[in-house]
Enzyme design. Structure first.
Site, PDB file in Angstrom:
ATOM      1  N   LYS A   1       3.765   0.556  -1.201  1.00  0.00           N
ATOM      2  CA  LYS A   1       5.014   0.318  -2.427  1.00  0.00           C
ATOM      3  C   LYS A   1       6.147  -0.273  -1.223  1.00  0.00           C
ATOM      4  O   LYS A   1       7.075  -0.074  -1.699  1.00  0.00           O
ATOM      5  CB  LYS A   1       5.850   1.459  -3.138  1.00  0.00           C
ATOM      6  CG  LYS A   1       4.569   2.126  -4.150  1.00  0.00           C
ATOM      7  CD  LYS A   1       3.766   1.153  -4.440  1.00  0.00           C
ATOM      8  CE  LYS A   1       4.165   0.120  -5.600  1.00  0.00           C
ATOM      9  NZ  LYS A   1       3.171  -1.076  -6.206  1.00  0.00           N
ATOM     10  N   ALA A   2       5.190  -0.372   0.005  1.00  0.00           N
ATOM     11  CA  ALA A   2       6.637  -1.056   1.228  1.00  0.00           C
ATOM     12  C   ALA A   2       6.483  -2.251   0.933  1.00  0.00           C
ATOM     13  O   ALA A   2       7.494  -3.301   1.937  1.00  0.00           O
ATOM     14  CB  ALA A   2       6.365  -0.417   2.842  1.00  0.00           C
TER      15      ALA A   2
ATOM     16  N   THR B   1       1.281  -6.351  -0.729  1.00  0.00           N
ATOM     17  CA  THR B   1       1.010  -7.474  -0.878  1.00  0.00           C
ATOM     18  C   THR B   1       1.773  -8.618  -1.153  1.00  0.00           C
ATOM     19  O   THR B   1       1.131  -9.262  -0.717  1.00  0.00           O
ATOM     20  CB  THR B   1       1.173  -7.343  -2.915  1.00  0.00           C
ATOM     21  OG1 THR B   1       1.049  -5.944  -3.323  1.00  0.00           O
ATOM     22  CG2 THR B   1       0.858  -8.756  -3.475  1.00  0.00           C
TER      23      THR B   1
ATOM     24  N   HIS C   1      -3.294   1.526   3.679  1.00  0.00           N
ATOM     25  CA  HIS C   1      -2.359   2.895   3.761  1.00  0.00           C
ATOM     26  C   HIS C   1      -2.604   3.884   4.376  1.00  0.00           C
ATOM     27  O   HIS C   1      -2.125   4.839   4.751  1.00  0.00           O
ATOM     28  CB  HIS C   1      -2.182   3.628   2.010  1.00  0.00           C
ATOM     29  CG  HIS C   1      -1.463   2.328   1.530  1.00  0.00           C
ATOM     30  ND1 HIS C   1      -0.892   1.089   1.707  1.00  0.00           N
ATOM     31  CD2 HIS C   1      -1.949   1.928   0.334  1.00  0.00           C
ATOM     32  CE1 HIS C   1      -0.350   0.748   0.681  1.00  0.00           C
ATOM     33  NE2 HIS C   1      -1.318   0.508  -0.755  1.00  0.00           N
TER      34      HIS C   1
ATOM     35  N   SER D   1       9.840   3.258  -6.806  1.00  0.00           N
ATOM     36  CA  SER D   1       8.541   1.651  -6.746  1.00  0.00           C
ATOM     37  C   SER D   1       7.248   2.874  -7.014  1.00  0.00           C
ATOM     38  O   SER D   1       6.121   2.640  -7.696  1.00  0.00           O
ATOM     39  CB  SER D   1       8.644   1.512  -5.228  1.00  0.00           C
ATOM     40  OG  SER D   1       7.464   0.413  -5.655  1.00  0.00           O
TER      41      SER D   1
ATOM     42  N   MET E   1       5.651 -14.999  -7.154  1.00  0.00           N
ATOM     43  CA  MET E   1       5.138 -14.490  -7.115  1.00  0.00           C
ATOM     44  C   MET E   1       4.754 -13.404  -8.590  1.00  0.00           C
ATOM     45  O   MET E   1       3.182 -13.375  -8.674  1.00  0.00           O
ATOM     46  CB  MET E   1       4.731 -13.398  -5.960  1.00  0.00           C
ATOM     47  CG  MET E   1       4.313 -13.643  -4.519  1.00  0.00           C
ATOM     48  SD  MET E   1       4.675 -12.807  -3.243  1.00  0.00           S
ATOM     49  CE  MET E   1       3.654 -11.898  -3.942  1.00  0.00           C
TER      50      MET E   1
END
Ligand code: A3P
Length: 296
Positions: A48-49, A52, A110, A140, A235
């Site tokens: 979640k950093a 993507t 990850h 998140s 996006m």
């Protein structure tokens, strides 16, 4: 492909000192023996950093102009395979990477720094690490675990936040993850350490840092194209990058492209949770010069 019903939420267990699930450890020997290529680019982060986001930036920088069909028809998670993933019914990350025919390979992971396959260090691969402040990461991650059927049940927010502080999350402790990679970076010129907050604040500047790290000199036109395509709203409506091709996600619960902001934690943390979190944070993050911004 297996049906979603047969995919069960996995349990967390201790794996060499890090909390993990079967979906990221079942293929362990093949992951550890992965053969890096000389021009592989690793994109590492705690979940979640903004992995993507940066993976799409890299994909556009390398392939945006040469393969338009890739942009329109190949989901981002196939263009940038996830090294350690192994979910029954889907190709494993290692197999997907070995079958890629476009170079350089951009590789999502990850893994905490001590788990990165040796071959990447031997090959001196370029590694980009993305970090995001703990509070927004926790929020998140909570919403992600609600909607992702391949993750453990998050429980309620209060209990989730406690587990986050204890490091009982998939891929372990946020605190150890960001610090481990930060310390490694001090002795390795092959690691670029990026912050989600910096990307939000000044995407052009960060794009410049990424390009100079990778030795790329994109045309003004390509740079403009990239900055427009990687905007949150662009996006979010792009089916190839917004997670809608990912079968384990349930968008009825929460979208993958959720808020994309710095400071959404303020809508989740109570005053008491915030105080407790800050006190604990100072203990865990003392003796490091790694600083995060939780507001802009
Ligand atoms: P939120 O849940 O806070 O919205 P990852 O890709 O590492 O799983 O990270 C996902 C987080 O990055 C989500 O955060 C998502 O919305 C955010 N994100 C993805 N693309 C983004 C973009 N273009 N701009 C800002 N945030 C983005």
């Amino acid at each position: 492909n297996i049906s979603m019903e047969s995919l069960s939420r996995p349990s967390l267990f201790d794996f060499y000192g890090v909390c993990m699930t079967k979906y990221f450890t079942d293929n362990w020997d093949n992951i550890q023996n992965f053969k890096a290529g000389p021009d592989d680019i690793v994109l590492a982060s705690y979940p979640k950093a903004g992995n993507t986001w940066v993976s799409y930036i890299l994909d556009l920088l390398y392939f945006g102009q040469t393969s338009p069909e890739r942009q329109g028809s190949v989901p981002l998670h196939e263009r940038v395979p996830f090294l350690e993933i192994q979910i029954p019914g889907f190709p494993s990350g290692v197999d997907a990477l070995n079958e890629l025919s476009t170079f350089p390979r951009i590789i999502k992971t990850h893994l905490p720094v001590q788990f990165l396959p040796k071959s990447f260090w031997e090959q001196n691969s370029k590694i980009i690490y993305v970090a995001r402040n703990a509070k927004d990461t926790a929020v998140s991650y909570f919403h992600f675990d609600r909607m992702n059927k391949a993750q453990p049940e998050p429980g309620n927010w209060e209990s989730f936040l406690q587990r986050f502080m204890e490091g009982k999350m998939v891929f372990g402790s946020w605190y150890e993850h960001v610090r481990g990679w930060w310390e490694k970076k001090q002795s390795s010129s092959n690691i670029l350490y990026l912050f989600y907050e910096d990307l939000i604040e000044d995407i052009e500047q960060e794009l410049g840092r990424i390009c100079s790290f990778l030795g790329l000199s994109p045309t003004t036109e390509l740079k403009k194209q990239v900055t427009e395509k990687v905007l949150f709203d662009s996006m979010k409506t792009n089916k190839m990058v917004n997670g809608s091709t990912d079968e384990v996600f349930d968008f009825k619960i929460s979208p993958f492209m959720r808020k994309g902001r710095v400071g959404d934690w303020k809508n989740h943390f109570t005053v008491q949770q915030d105080e407790q979190f800050n006190e604990d944070y100072e203990k865990k993050m003392k003796n490091t010069d790694l600083l995060f911004r939780t507001v802009l």
